[in-house]
Design an enzyme around this catalytic site. Structure first.
Site, PDB file in Angstrom:
ATOM      1  N   CYS A  61      65.922  16.540 -24.957  1.00  0.00           N
ATOM      2  CA  CYS A  61      64.968  17.366 -24.208  1.00  0.00           C
ATOM      3  C   CYS A  61      64.071  18.077 -24.907  1.00  0.00           C
ATOM      4  CB  CYS A  61      65.545  18.129 -23.336  1.00  0.00           C
ATOM      5  SG  CYS A  61      66.981  19.090 -23.997  1.00  0.00           S
ATOM      6  N   GLU A  79      69.887  22.941 -17.304  1.00  0.00           N
ATOM      7  CA  GLU A  79      68.916  22.477 -18.276  1.00  0.00           C
ATOM      8  C   GLU A  79      68.222  21.322 -17.968  1.00  0.00           C
ATOM      9  OE1 GLU A  79      68.203  23.756 -21.322  1.00  0.00           O
ATOM     10  OE2 GLU A  79      69.998  25.188 -22.046  1.00  0.00           O
TER      11      GLU A  79
END
Ligand SMILES: Cc1cc2nc3c(=O)[nH]c(=O)nc-3n(C[C@H](O)[C@H](O)[C@H](O)COP(=O)(O)OP(=O)(O)OC[C@H]3O[C@@H](n4cnc5c(N)ncnc54)[C@H](O)[C@@H]3O)c2cc1C
Length: 1004
Positions: A799, A765
């Protein structure tokens, strides 16, 4: 008087009111008018309610005729329109959205809604409303004025709202002396008002409220504080009593506050207020209403998993209203009561009770909303009672929220007015006594201090917990487990929760400085380099020291994990899941403390830290249930003489490399997913949050993961990580972090080392360059705070954070002005004080990197807003950049800090193109009230998680599985149904079941 007599007295009063009302119909239901006919259609066909209310909501934001016609066509598709037939025909003719038909449609629709709004709004400005006020006075009524305001998103807007009230008091004092009476909403007096920062909210509200009260008092007038959402109730009560406790307001008896009877805790608040007045030997004005936010409270509480603070049955609200009327009238020596209702039964009960108790008439009055229940007002006037109208003043745009609330109220099937004037319900039924609310055994009073305390709201409450206990104990009767539901976030309206947090943060501060070892196969190691973790808000404060591993220990860890994995994998899926459920229970019990460690070590706010702990619990509960689901072999095909079974086996040994920004949730999520699927795990926490890493490890270990199956292997720098990724004994890698490291892991994992027997899988990720698109018709009251929260929540170090706001040219200037003002109202400082909205960045390097990005932004474009920051600590101002060149790297590269670029787009097509012109595809958002735009953007905006008309952070496990594509990462979404599959290998076993012509599944 006995109960029979009291009932008869209320009924007699009710019948008298009905007699005096005659056959009058309020304007809103009068079929002579457009509005009346529209309301009737909506009442008959509730499916029309949503499009009508949404259209009315967006209308003031539409400037061009073309937009009005287009939106009307989108909302009122053929056959679904409550609009008059001639407007519908015009709409069909206005297909292109331009030309005379479109212009006429826009004109008619605007005029219709403007007229309709005049039913409820006294005037656009106080001066314009003076005629309406005078009419009320001529009719023998009085009034209280409410200034409709846009939701306040900045301190400048809060100042402006205060000034409007000061001006209103001046206008009324001059033009209508003796009639100064205003109603004020505290949410408009402070842009950062909120439950988590209650003390600060009360202070700031008082700062702007006091001058308003002083001006009104000076004009011999009266003030009432409206009551809004439940989350603001205690702030409103505190601001009210604390302001009046100021000697400047001593002896003033014309200050009041609204209380809402739909709240279960209303009577308790009322008694507390009466106690306050008695203690000071003063009089307080109380406006008792049922409450205008019933649907909101119900939906929000359900979304959060909190107890619903309002009654769920209308009859109980009516009953509670009467209880509170009685209590207030019994205390008329200290209370002046305003009965705020249009319900004849509620009003009649108040009349009968006042008469029974011998309450002097000047100590109570009846209040109704401007434009509502006029026949009832007339009846009460004829009976000789004081009637006051609540008269809103303001333009249509800021008035829309108010107007939609009134529409909801009038169109509600539960509403009294609708029953009287449209549904023709019998008078006997309308005057029937409400049913008393009887608390079920063991049921606490919802909406009271007990609900949602750190203990009650987290550890004990919620179905997740119930599921945990059941599963750990082998499940209830049928061996089942409660369905997964998200762990409710802490409810900071409860003072116990705030106290628990404050204490935990202080306590954790005292325990700072501890040391934690590396742990391999259950053995502790303190041989490697110590990693000293500091508080980024005060870098001199050491939070703890964690020992890293050496290269030799890294190899040993792999060997130990390989050995332990087999035994762990042989445990039944249910047994492994039970370990996760136990860890969840432990985390629930330590909720405030775990969050406090994040406040200290990672500079996160209270609410964000709490959300991280809740997410960790969610992962444990969700993945546990997922493993039980996936652990059952599935029979495939249906073929006689053969059995086919599809099942999963663990991959082996996984390396989990975790980030610092969600130090518990992502660590626990990744590690528990790998573990519950039967793998052994080498868990490497971030060197910037190693103490939180230790906590994540400890939770899983205490939950029952055996030694060796889980190993704690901290390490500074990339050396140890690289060595482990390349180790042939590691079968898969789970990583969340930067793009550079993620890509290096993918590359290294693709190289086959001597002795390696599997193709390594890397689930990574990485980052995002996430955009929120703001359409011309967007509700900026919603969009501005949502963009602020998405861009600057946890200092933009997520993020999922928003780093680009791409705004339609038609509302760009308004958006930039409001968001810049909003930024100026933020407060930067240590997160242990919940009044600070922005904390520090994680370390000095991050601070320097973000400062450099801002400096580049200043050179290439314009810094439209920033604010001062404290000197000590790794602080960077939340910053808005505008006018950046299209090729600026600031529009392409992730900054991972509180920096938002605002970009102008010609139209929504260009906005989507700009948004998609990124290497990343993680989260994205859209604010629009056009169904067609929403449908198009759903199709074209290429992101993993798209959010419409809300912020883009805070994905919930099981509800918004999270993850992106392109350079945002590879792998299935965390917290979703495919996630665990990545750590298992599917197998199919086929057995020929026919022996010598006999097949068990073919019965002769
Ligand atoms: C002068 C004045 C000032 C006001 N100020 C405020 C204020 O400060 N804050 C505020 O919130 N409202 C305020 N209101 C609005 C007020 O809350 C609504 O007008 C009122 O709730 C309508 O109640 P009613 O007695 O007129 O009608 P009714 O039809 O008897 O009651 C409708 C009310 O019942 C409740 N209800 C509906 N369905 C359910 C259900 N399923 N379960 C439980 N309860 C249900 C809701 O509160 C709903 O509004 C004010 C109203 C007036 C007249």
């Amino acid at each position: 008087m006995g109960p029979e007599a009291a009932r008869d007295a209320a009924r007699a009063k009710g019948l008298e009111i009905f007699r005096l009302m005659g056959t009058d119909i309020p304007a809103v239901f009068d079929r002579k008018w457009w509005a009346g006919r529209m309301m009737e259609r909506v009442m008959r066909d509730p499916a029309l309610k949503v499009p009508l209310f949404r259209f009315v909501d967006v209308l003031p934001a539409l400037s061009a005729n073309r937009q009005v016609a287009r939106h009307a066509r989108q909302y009122f598709a053929a056959g679904k329109s409550p609009l008059p037939w001639f407007v519908n025909s015009l709409l069909c003719a206005a297909e292109s959205g331009v030309g005379p038909a479109a212009a006429l449609t826009a004109f008619l629709v605007r005029r219709g809604v403007a007229r309709f709004s005049k039913t409820f709004i006294a005037g656009e400005t106080p001066r314009a409303a003076l005629a309406a006020f005078q009419r009320l006075v001529d009719e023998g009524k009085t009034f209280t004025v409410d200034l409709l305001g846009e939701a306040v998103v900045s301190e400048a807007e809060a100042d402006a709202y205060r000034d409007l009230y000061l001006a209103l008091a001046g206008t009324l004092a001059r033009e209508m002396p003796g009639q100064v009476n205003v109603s004020v909403k505290v949410s408009a007096l402070y842009s950062r008002i909120g439950a988590v920062n209650r003390e600060d909210s009360v202070l700031e509200v008082r700062r702007r409220l006091a001058p308003i009260l002083a001006a009104v008092r000076g004009a011999r007038g009266a003030v009432c504080l409206d009551m809004e959402q439940y989350a603001l109730k205690d702030i409103t009560l505190d601001a009210f009593t604390q302001t009046l406790d100021d000697p400047a307001f001593e002896g003033w008896e014309r200050a009041g506050i609204a209380l809402q009877a739909y709240l279960r805790c209303a009577e308790r608040d009322l008694r507390r207020l009466i106690g306050w007045a008695k203690d000071r030997n003063r009089r307080v004005a109380i406006r008792l209403v049922k409450g205008a936010y019933w649907e909101y409270e119900t939906v929000v509480a359900r979304q959060k998993g909190w107890e619903i603070p309002v009654f769920s049955r209308k009859t109980h609200t009516d009953w509670n209203f009467e209880r509170c009327v009685e209590v207030a009238l019994e205390n008329h020596d200290h209370v002046t009561l305003a009965v705020g209702s249009h319900n004849v039964r509620s009003i009649a009960f108040a009349l009968a009770t006042a008469e029974r108790l011998g309450v002097p008439r000047e100590r109570y009055e009846f209040q109704m909303l401007f434009g509502m229940g006029d026949p009832i007002k007339r009846a009460l006037k004829q009976m000789g009672f004081a009637v006051r109208e609540y008269a809103p003043v303001g333009a249509l745009l800021p008035g829309m929220a108010y107007l939609v609330r009134r529409l909801l109220e009038n169109a509600s099937n539960e509403g009294f007015l609708q029953k009287v004037f449209l549904a023709n319900v019998s008078r006997d039924a309308l005057l029937a006594e409400p049913e008393p609310y009887v608390e079920a055994p063991g049921e606490g009073e919802a909406g009271t201090a007990e609900v949602g305390t750190a203990e009650a709201g987290t550890a004990e409450a919620g179905t997740a917990e119930a599921g945990t206990a059941e599963a750990a104990a082998g499940g209830p009767a049928a061996g089942g487990i409660a369905r997964f539901s998200n762990e409710p976030p802490a409810d900071f309206t409860v003072s116990g929760t705030r106290t628990a947090f404050r204490n935990a943060v202080a306590e954790v501060g005292k325990r700072a400085g501890q040391t934690c070892p590396a742990v391999i196969g259950g053995k502790e190691y303190r041989a490697g380099e110590p990693i000293v973790s500091v508080n980024p808000a005060r870098p001199r404060d050491v939070v703890g020291t964690v020992y890293g591993i050496t290269a030799e220990l890294a190899d040993r860890a792999v060997a130990v994990a390989r050995e332990a994995q087999n035994g762990w994998a042989q445990r039944a899926p249910e047994e492994r899941a039970a370990v996760l459920f136990r860890a969840a229970r432990i985390a629930s019990g330590r909720r405030a403390e775990l969050a406090a460690w994040q406040v200290r070590e990672t500079g996160k706010s209270w609410a964000e830290s709490d959300a991280d702990v809740a997410e960790a619990i969610d992962y444990l509960e969700y993945y546990g249930r997922e493993m039980i689901r996936l652990g059952k072999p599935v029979r495939m095909g249906d073929c006689p003489g053969e059995e086919n079974v599809y099942l999963y086996r663990p991959r082996g040994v996984g390396l989990v490399v975790a980030p610092w920004n969600f130090p518990l949730a992502i660590s626990v999520g990744m590690a528990s997913a790998a573990l519950v699927t039967g793998n052994a795990v080498l868990y490497k926490p971030s060197s910037l949050s190693p103490v939180n890493g230790w906590l994540a490890f400890s939770l899983l270990r205490e939950g029952g993961v055996p030694d060796g199956a889980l190993n704690f292997i901290p390490g500074k720098g990339d050396a140890v990580g690289d060595r482990l990724v390349g180790n042939p004994g590691v079968d898969f890698i789970l990583f969340t972090g930067s793009r550079a490291v993620g890509l290096r892991i993918v590359e290294k994992a693709g190289q086959t080392a001597p002795g390696q027997r599997v193709v390594k899988r890397a689930v990574v990720e990485m980052g995002g360059k996430n955009a929120i698109l703001v359409d011309a018709d967007a509700d900026l009251d919603q969009a501005v705070p949502a963009v602020i929260a998405s861009a600057f929540g946890y200092q933009g170090q997520k993020c999922s954070a928003c780093s680009r706001a791409i705004v339609h040219a038609d509302c760009y200037d308004r958006f930039v002005a409001r968001i810049c003002d909003a930024v100026k109202g933020l407060r930067v400082g240590p997160p242990d004080d919940p009044a600070n909205t922005i904390g520090p960045l994680i370390d000095g390097a991050a601070m320097e990197r973000v400062q450099a990005a801002i400096a580049l932004g200043r050179r290439e474009g314009r810094v439209a807003a920033d604010i001062p920051v404290p000197e000590d600590g790794f602080y960077v101002s939340p910053t808005i950049l505008t006018d950046l060149p299209a090729d600026s790297k600031l529009l392409k590269e992730e900054i991972f800090g509180p920096v938002l670029a605002v970009i102008r787009a010609r139209d929504m097509e260009e906005a989507v193109d700009l948004a998609n012109a990124s290497d990343y595809a993680l989260t994205g958002g859209l604010f629009s009230r056009s169904p067609a735009t929403i449908a198009r953007v759903r199709e074209t905006f290429a992101v993993g998680n798209l959010y419409i008309n809300r912020g883009i952070t805070g994905a919930l496990v099981g509800r918004q599985p999270f993850g992106g594509s392109r350079m945002s990462g590879v792998g299935s979404k965390a917290g979703g149904p495919d996630y665990l599959l990545q750590f298992m290998e599917p197998r199919v076993i086929t057995e020929n079941t026919m022996r010598r012509g006999f097949s068990p599944d073919v019965v002769p």
